[in-house]
Every structure is written in C-alpha cells, then in structure tokens.
Design a protein around this motif. Structure first.
Motif, short mmCIF file in Angstrom:
data_model
loop_
_atom_site.label_atom_id
_atom_site.label_comp_id
_atom_site.label_asym_id
_atom_site.label_seq_id
_atom_site.Cartn_x
_atom_site.Cartn_y
_atom_site.Cartn_z
N SER A 1 7.24 -4.66 8.40
CA SER A 1 7.35 -3.20 8.29
C SER A 1 6.08 -2.60 7.69
CB SER A 1 8.51 -2.83 7.36
OG SER A 1 9.72 -3.29 7.89
N SER A 2 5.45 -3.37 6.85
CA SER A 2 4.38 -2.83 6.03
C SER A 2 3.02 -2.90 6.72
CB SER A 2 4.39 -3.63 4.73
OG SER A 2 3.54 -3.06 3.82
N THR A 3 2.53 -4.11 6.91
CA THR A 3 1.20 -4.26 7.52
C THR A 3 1.31 -4.61 9.00
OG1 THR A 3 1.21 -6.52 6.69
CG2 THR A 3 -0.06 -4.89 5.45
N VAL B 1 12.70 3.29 11.39
CA VAL B 1 11.86 2.16 11.01
C VAL B 1 12.18 1.61 9.62
CG1 VAL B 1 9.93 2.85 12.47
CG2 VAL B 1 9.99 3.60 10.08
N CYS B 2 12.97 2.32 8.84
CA CYS B 2 13.20 1.88 7.45
C CYS B 2 13.87 0.50 7.42
CB CYS B 2 14.06 2.88 6.70
SG CYS B 2 14.40 2.32 5.00
N PRO C 1 7.76 10.60 4.00
CA PRO C 1 9.20 10.85 4.01
C PRO C 1 9.92 10.29 2.78
CG PRO C 1 8.48 10.18 6.18
CD PRO C 1 7.30 10.02 5.28
N ILE C 2 9.60 9.05 2.41
CA ILE C 2 10.31 8.49 1.24
C ILE C 2 9.91 9.24 -0.02
CG2 ILE C 2 8.62 6.61 0.81
CD1 ILE C 2 12.44 6.44 0.26
N SER D 1 6.10 1.48 3.34
CA SER D 1 5.33 2.58 3.92
C SER D 1 5.46 2.73 5.43
CB SER D 1 3.85 2.54 3.50
OG SER D 1 3.18 1.46 4.09
N ALA D 2 6.40 2.04 6.04
CA ALA D 2 6.61 2.22 7.49
C ALA D 2 6.96 3.68 7.81
CB ALA D 2 7.72 1.30 7.98
#
Lengths: 255, 208, 508
Positions: free
Chosen positions: C282-284, C395-396, C359-360, C335-336
């Motif tokens: 999700s991250s990188t 995507v979360c 968004p988060i 951070s997705a």
C-alpha cells in the motif's frame, strides 16, 4: 415489473431530458413506469454538507413514496442519489429517526437501482435497441463507480448502441471535481480537477461526454461550455433512449 | 498527584465506556499455509530476489564453499559471526575475522563484507529474515559492511509471510531484508544503495 | 451512562493548541489557493503520485487474497482499539520485563519534556532521528533545539525537508513536492561538506546523503524513533523502512528512545503476518520494503544498552471516545489514500497544515486536535477538503471509510456552529423539499432564473455563494418545463403512450 421512477430533484428541476429518457426507455423495455408525485429529493446534499438532521424529512419523504409494496423497483438516472438512498438513508434514520423509519428506509433503499444497474442486473439486457450516431466518451462518476460498483455495466450498454463511436477516456476514474458543495467551498481545487477532466475529454475528440449523473455532467458541461470547447454532455439515459425514429431530440446541453 | 500513566489509561477506559465497541471477530481466511513444492519456492525466491537487485547464487550443499568464494570474490577481508559453519569458507582466499562482539563500529566499517546464515526466507516477497542467532551475528554485523553475503537453505524458504512470521522467536532482534538498501524519496524513483549494505548476495542451497 | 456519572470533568482533551503540528495557519481553501498556483509543485506531485499509484495497483493485483487481508487488518486494529486498556498494560509489562523503560505522555508537551530530559541526562547535544510521524506531530525537533539539542533527520526525504527549512508534505515521502533539481540545490546550499560538483541524478544525491550521515551513525549516542507496530503480547516494536537509516539508529547508539502513539498496538506477534503484507504494497508499492527491524526491550551485546518507550496520547483518547470517528485510529500511515486523492494531488500536503495531510489527515487532524468553535479554525475546514470521490476508501489497507468519516465530521462541525447563513439556507431547502407541494412552488420560483441566462441559455455569473460556481463554470438556465410538468402534460402522456406501443410491438 412496476417500476417507480425517482427523478431526483436536480433531474426533475434542471435536467428533465434525462428523466424523460429514462421513463421512455423503461417503458419501451416493457416495464410499467409510475411516477409517485410526492417525491422530491434524496437529501444527499444535506447529509454530505453536514446537515444530517435536516435530511431527515427528505429521508422520511423518500420512504413514504417508495417503500410501498405495490412498487417492485425504484430506478433513478443518478448513481450519486442512489448511493445516498442505499448508503446514507439508514444512517440518517438511525441517528435521527425512529426504528420504524429505519425499517421503511431500508425497504425503499433495498429496491432502489441506478439505471445501468437495473438494465443489466435486473432486466438482463445490454442491447436496448439504441442508435446514436456520434463520437462519445464515457466518464464513470465516482459514486456509481465506488459506492454502487456499477463497474463496466454502462460501457456494456454503450457498446451495443448502433452507430455510436465509443472512445476511451484517459484517466477516466479520476473525479471531475464536483463533489456537491465541494465545488463551492473549495472551488479552486474543484476547478483544478475539472481542468484535468476537460483536458482528457477534449483529447478524445469526442462530440459528447456521457455519464450516469446529471450533477457531474452539470459540472463538466459547465466547464466545457465556459471554454467554448464545442464538446457537449449527455446523460447515459438519453443515448440509450435514442433510436433511429427518435434521435435525441434536444440535447439539453449547452455547447 | 495522579501520574500520566493512570491518566492516559483512565481516559482510554472512559473513551471506550462512552461508546462501547462491539466485540470484534477477526476473519483469518487469508492464505496462511501454501504447500508449494521445493521447485516453486526456489523459482519464486530467485525471481523476487533478482527483481529487487540482490545477486543470487544457487548451489548444492557440496558446492557451498566454491559458491560462497564466488559470491565473495571482490572482498579481501570479511567478518563472520561466531557460530558460522567455517567449512563454507574453505575456498575463500581472503582474510576472515570472527566477530565476538569486540569489533568496534568503525572496525566493521573497514571490512569489505560479511558472510552469514539466515533464519527463514519468504519466497513471495524475496525477504530474508535474520534473528541474530550465532550464525547470523549481532545486528551491526550485517549493517555496517558494504557487502552482505547470506546463505539460505531452501528448506528454510517458505511460501508466504504468514509462514515466515510463524517461524520467528518474537523477542530476538529480527531484521527483515528484501534486497539491498534503497530509497524512493526522490521523485519516487527507486535508487539502490543508501545506508545499509549496498550489495546483497544470496546463496541458496537447494539441499542439505 | 453519563460522563458525570463516571466522575469525569469532561471528554478526554484534544492535543494542545500551541505545541506540535496538528493545525495550520489558515483554512484549507486559502492554503490551497497558494498551492494550486505553484506550477513546479503541481508537476512534481502529479508525476510522483501517478508513479506510486501505478506501482501500488500492480502490487495489489498480484495478491489473490488482498480483500481478505484488508478485512483481517481492519478487524485486528478494531479489536486492539476495543481492548486498548488491557493491551496497553500487557504491552507495558512485556517491555519492562525485557529491560525497557516505559514512559507515558498525556500530550505533546509532556512527551517533548520526557524525551528532552532523557537526552540531556545522557549528556548528548545531538540525536539521530528515524522518520517518525509521532515526533513530527509533537514538534520534538523544535523543542529539542530550544533546549540546545540538535536533532538530525536521517531519512533522505526528512533530511531534504530539514535542510531546506521546509515542512513535510507527505506521510511517506515528506519531500514529494521537491524534484531532483531542487534537492540538489538544497544539498549544495545546506549540507556541510557537500561535493560542489554534485549533480542531480538521484543516485548521486542518495550517495551524498550516505556520506554525510555515515559519520554521524558511527558516533551516535542517542537515537529517537517512532514505531509502526507495537505487539502487546511480547512487547516487540517494529520499524518498517527502506534506506537502512532506521537500522542504523535502532542498532548503533547506546540509547534508543521510541515515541509511539497508543493506537499503534496490535494484540499478537502473529498479527504482523497481515500488516507486513498490507503495509509495503500500500505504501511504496513494493512486495516488501528493503528493511524491517523488530526489537523487544534490550538484548545483551546487540544494539542499544538502554531502551525507553514513550507512549503518547495527545488527542488519541479523545478520538477513541467518538464511536464513529475512532475508526481513523486504525490507520497504519501507509499514505495510499494521499497518493490516490485528487485533492491531495493538486494541493499537496502542506495545505492541510498538519503532520497528517491528505484524506486520512482530514479525518485524523480535527479529531486529535479538535475543531474549535471559532468559525475560521483551519481544522474545521479539513473535513470539507474532499469531493467525497471515495478513492481513499478503496485503497485503504485497513478499510477506513474515510468518506463517511468526513461526512460525520462535517455533521459534528455543523452541530457546533449553528445559526450560519449556510445553515439557514440548508434548513430552507430541507423545508422546501420535504413536501412535493412546496417543492413544485420552489421549482416555479427558480424558473425565474431563466432571466439570468443569456440568449444562448447560459448563466455565466451568479451572486455569492454561487459565484464560486460561475467563476469557472457556466450553468444552464432552468428548463421551460420540469419533468413532473412534462409527465402530466399532453406531450408527456403522448410520449409515454408511444413508448408503450413500441414495447407492445417490440419495435425497439
């Protein structure tokens, strides 16, 4: 089936052509179309802007009009309003209403469909006999895509339309920047999103940008009009209701 | 005076009491054990290690010394953890020092490379797990030298992350390594070689 | 049960206003105004978020049980939050048993004091930092600096931000708003001992950072880190990273201080099997990040001799007190949601004014630090900084329903700031639309709007607040006839009768 048409407040007041097309199309496909006259608005604007309590009368009104057992299904030419009915009415009823309202809202919401969903999933048709001799690109609106998961159903319908030149929209799944009151409260960011959407639309050389939501089309069309791009907007229902005998009478778009 | 601990724990209790959460059932229907054949695990781990820029050497047990020597060919002076099988170095022509914890960080920075074993490896992600056992050494050992050669037994290669995590002893110092150190901090372009070893070579022994 | 019954003065407090970075200087629309005009940043962000979006999508695609992992991840975090008091106590005793020292911090002020005292007591005037959202949130570096201690960021992007005297704009890649040429300029200007012939190849830039930091790693006495996960059962902590700067900081110094938000706990070590799959992809957008370190207390002969853990509240218990909003505490900081957000992509992270952008951030920041009654509190503008497109929810990795949380926070904000012009308008609209009779009257009235249109049926200018619409978009004039009028009209009846005949004849 006895199908109740939910015109939506925007469709009823500002974009009646899309609703007329929906009524004609469903009738032509053999459905008994009724229009409960008590209907007004789903209340999405209120909920999404934070006015949940003010949405309560609208949720109540929707349930009163559509929960009735004589209605087999409710169809609206809007992914966004259907999303609100299915995903928000329960919450509003739970927080501000009575258990009885929650039950009625659940019953009404459970049989409410977006047009493309209804055609493909319930009626099982993709070829509705439409004819539309234009180059068209399709913008999947966020709520139909992500709240309702209509997927490629609108595209499957469009692919069956005779004489239609369907061209893929680059970065199609990016939001157009409408977002209801977002377009007013954060109008500059909204405009930046709209600019990219318009760039992608004009890159396709399409005559029309098509979508399943009059609200998003109002936004996209408003931008395309302001810049005199010459690209029109048209609701999916209008294309699907267009035949060789009755070619889309009067595109309600300003070009 | 009320201490911070009691205050924070008190707040958390009150927060939950204000809106009691429903009990949660955790669905564990994701893939937890995949019975992949030796060949599949081998192919997968080689593919993944290669993709992330690690050098990969395959060998049989009796070829270990020659393969390790090849993987260390550009190193003259290396350091090894105390419990490493010294027969692996039979063909290595450079000098070998054994770390028993007395090496200073700067001294570690002077050696050309380090050779270690490994605890478990995940094929799907190409991740080698070190757990600081005596054949892997303390963490600084595999961090400071610029070349890390790591021996992985195929029998210790598992298919997925759940299988690998299940093999670990949680309280040991654990380091998971997937390729050489890298950064994507500049325009999200991946660049290999920052602070950790810039070269990672993995010797996969297909039998024991 | 009322709060008074529980004997508490009020709900748990939010993060303090004057310490840390959980509130910007101005409301989002005004901060976004400046960001939207920064062409260089627009381009840098567009390119970077586009790249990472594609990488993530490819990596998620290849995992057949991705949705099941998401459900498990969401449930594990929800379970941990539901049992937080018990898990925190278990965690504390596990860390203590393994030789760690646990400190508790009610808020940013207290956490800063604890860390500063630990560093000062060890006689150090420099600490190395592993990239950590928690220490950014509390403004630790600035507090240390005020006490004469310099904090050196060792993550490449954090270093770029620190050297450039800048603020981070992304959770994972704080310098995402900078391109290679700008980074080269910052290094040339600010990095001691920089090679004057440095070029802007990312390889050269990374190499330069390696050289600069290597000496510091060798001599490090104290390092400060955050933590991605804390394991309640075992007292284990973990840091997920790429460059090896994390390993350096966690291994080389004599003393390690970790600052961890209390919501970072997961119940058992085996739960990592879920998060170690969800987080990197999700991250990188990688199958696995290059390095993940896990440690439990102190280990003789390996790594720091002293380990201190600071457990931070700073508004987390206040967030937990909201039965709906607490969902945001599941966040694993991947951070997705930033990378797919069309608003973030255009405004960048600094417009959010908080350590947590995107968004988060728009749901976490107002909950941690509050939305104050004053109408122009920047935090009160954050829940509106979204078109509710829903890309973030999709995507979360822990299924935080960010759009619904945004709507809920808007609701809470509206409840607290009644009697605005907007509220009056919404109330009037609700009244008008709660019955068809009133609605049709309003429709007829709005038809007067036809006079606003030019001869071509376009409305190009409207009064406020709708002027914001016509600043960039036209609006069609209301049609001569509404749908319901048509439906009742001769023409409408005829059209429907024709459609029925077509159906009977199967003409379509």
């Amino acid at each position: 089936m006895r199908v109740a048409l939910f015109a939506t407040c925007l469709g009823d007041s500002l974009f009646p052509e899309a609703v007329k097309a929906t009524a004609i199309l469903l009738t032509r496909l053999g459905q008994e179309v009724v229009f409960p006259p008590g209907q007004t608005c789903c209340g999405q604007m209120h909920v999404n802007t934070g006015y949940q309590a003010d949405a309560l009368p609208l949720v109540r009104n929707y349930a009163a009009d559509f929960a009735d057992e004589s209605i087999d299904a409710v169809v609206a030419p809007s992914g966004s309003c259907v999303g609100s009915v299915r995903h928000q009415h329960g919450t509003v009823a739970e927080h501000h209403g009575t258990p009885a309202l929650r039950e009625r809202a659940g019953r009404a919401g459970g049989k409410t469909y977006e047009l493309a969903e209804f055609l493909v999933d319930v009626l099982g048709v993709t070829d509705v006999g439409a004819y539309f001799p234009h180059r068209v690109t399709y913008h999947p609106t966020c709520h139909s895509l992500r709240m309702l998961r209509v997927g490629d159903k609108p595209l499957r319908l469009l692919r069956q339309v005779r004489a239609l030149d369907l061209v893929t929209l680059p970065e199609a799944e990016q939001c157009c920047g409408f977002g209801g009151t977002f377009a007013l409260k954060n109008s500059e960011t909204s405009t930046a999103m709209l600019a990219d959407k318009m760039r992608n639309i004009t890159a396709t050389d399409a005559e029309f940008c098509c979508a399943g939501d009059s609200s998003c089309l109002m936004h996209i069309g408003g931008g395309l009009s302001r810049l005199r791009t010459g690209v029109g907007t048209v609701h999916l229902a209008q294309i699907l209701a267009s035949t060789e005998q009755h070619v889309l009478a009067e595109p309600e778009v300003i070009v | 005076m009320v201490n911070a601990r009691d205050v924070v724990l008190g707040r958390v209790r009150e927060a939950l009491a204000a809106a009691p959460p429903r009990p949660v059932e955790i669905p564990r229907d994701y893939r937890r054990e995949r019975g992949l054949s030796d060949q599949r695990r081998l192919d997968m781990v080689v593919d993944r290690l290669t993709e992330y820029g690690a050098g990969v050497y395959r060998c049989r047990a009796e070829e270990t010394a020659t393969t390790v020597a090849a993987a260390l060919s550009d190193a003259r002076r290396i350091v090894v953890p105390p419990g490493l099988d010294r027969s692996w170095l039979a063909e290595f022509s450079g000098s070998v020092e054994v770390d028993s914890g007395e090496f200073s960080v700067r001294a570690l920075d002077e050696v050309d490379g380090v050779l270690t074993s490994s605890a478990v490896t995940c094929a799907e992600t190409g991740t080698v797990f070190l757990d600081a056992s005596s054949d892997q050494g303390r963490r600084a050992l595999t961090l400071v030298p610029d070349l890390h050669v790591c021996v992985v037994e195929l029998s210790s290669v598992v298919a997925g992350i759940p299988e690998a995590v299940a093999e670990l002893e949680p309280t040991r110092p654990i380091t998971m390594i997937s390729g050489p150190s890298a950064t994507s901090d500049i325009e999200l372009d991946r660049v290999e070689g920052v602070h950790g070893p810039r070269t990672l070579r993995v010797v996969v022994r297909v039998d024991r | 049960m009322s709060r008074a019954f529980l004997g508490l003065p009020g709900p748990p407090p939010r993060a303090p206003r004057d310490t840390g970075y959980l509130r910007g200087q101005r409301p989002f629309p005004s901060a976004a105004h400046a960001a939207l005009e920064d062409s260089q940043q627009r381009r840098n962000l567009g390119k970077a978020t586009g790249t990472i979006r594609d990488k993530r999508a490819r990596m998620v695609e290849e995992v057949p049980d991705w949705e099941r992992l998401r459900s498990a991840g969401a449930a594990i975090k929800a379970d941990a939050l539901a049992r937080l008091p018990e898990l925190l106590e278990r965690f504390e005793s596990a860390v203590t048993e393994r030789g760690g020292v646990v400190h508790w911090a009610r808020d940013a002020v207290e956490a800063n004091e604890i860390v500063t005292r630990l560093v000062a007591d060890r006689g150090a005037d420099e600490v190395l930092k592993v990239k950590s959202m928690a220490t950014q949130e509390i403004g630790l570096n600035e507090h240390l600096a005020a006490e004469g201690i310099s904090a050196v960021e060792t993550d490449l992007a954090e270093l770029i931000v620190q050297l450039g005297g800048d603020r981070p704009s992304h959770i994972l890649v704080p310098a995402i708003h900078r391109n290679r040429a700008e980074i080269r300029d910052i290094f040339l200007r600010e990095m001691p001992g920089v090679d004057p012939d440095l070029d802007d190849d990312p390889r050269s830039l990374a190499e330069q950072a390696r050289k600069y930091l290597r000496a510091k790693f060798m001599d490090a006495r104290v390092a400060v880190s955050g933590a991605n996960f804390g394991i309640a059962d075992t007292g284990t902590l973990s840091v997920v990273e790429s460059e090896g700067n994390g390993r350096m900081c966690l291994t080389m110094p004599e003393t390690l201080v970790t600052v961890m938000g209390i919501e970072k706990l997961v119940p058992s070590f085996a739960d990592l099997e879920v998060f170690l799959q969800l987080l990197p992809r999700s991250s990188t957008g990688e199958r696995m990040n290059p390095y993940t370190s896990m440690w439990t207390g102190v280990t003789a002969g390996d790594g720091p001799r002293e380990f201190h853990l600071v457990l931070l509240d700073n508004g987390r218990s206040a967030t937990l007190a909201d039965g709906v909003g607490r969902e945001a505490l599941r966040c694993i900081r991947c951070s997705a949601c930033l990378n797919v957000c069309p608003v973030y992509e255009r405004t960048g992270g600094k417009a959010y004014g908080s350590t947590y952008p995107g968004p988060i951030g728009a749901v976490l920041t107002p909950q941690l630090a509050g939305m104050h009654e004053t109408r122009d509190d920047p935090n009160a503008s954050l829940p509106y900084a979204s078109s509710l497109c829903g890309a973030c929810y999709d995507v979360c990795p822990v299924k935080i329903d960010i759009p619904s949380l945004l709507v809920e926070l808007r609701h809470q904000h509206v409840e607290r700031s009644r009697y605005t012009a907007e509220a009056a308008m919404m109330r009037a609209a609700s009244l008008a639309m709660s019955s068809a009779t009133r609605f049709t009257k309003a429709q007829r009235a709005s038809r007067l709007g036809r006079v606003l249109g030019g001869s071509d049926g376009r409305i190009t200018a409207l009064p406020p607040p709708f002027a914001a619409w016509t600043s960039a978009r036209d609006l069609p004039v209301p049609p001569r006839e509404t749908f319901r009028e048509w439906w009742e009209s001769e023409q409408g009846r005829a059209a429907m009768a024709r459609a029925r005949r077509e159906a009977e004849r199967g003409e379509w």
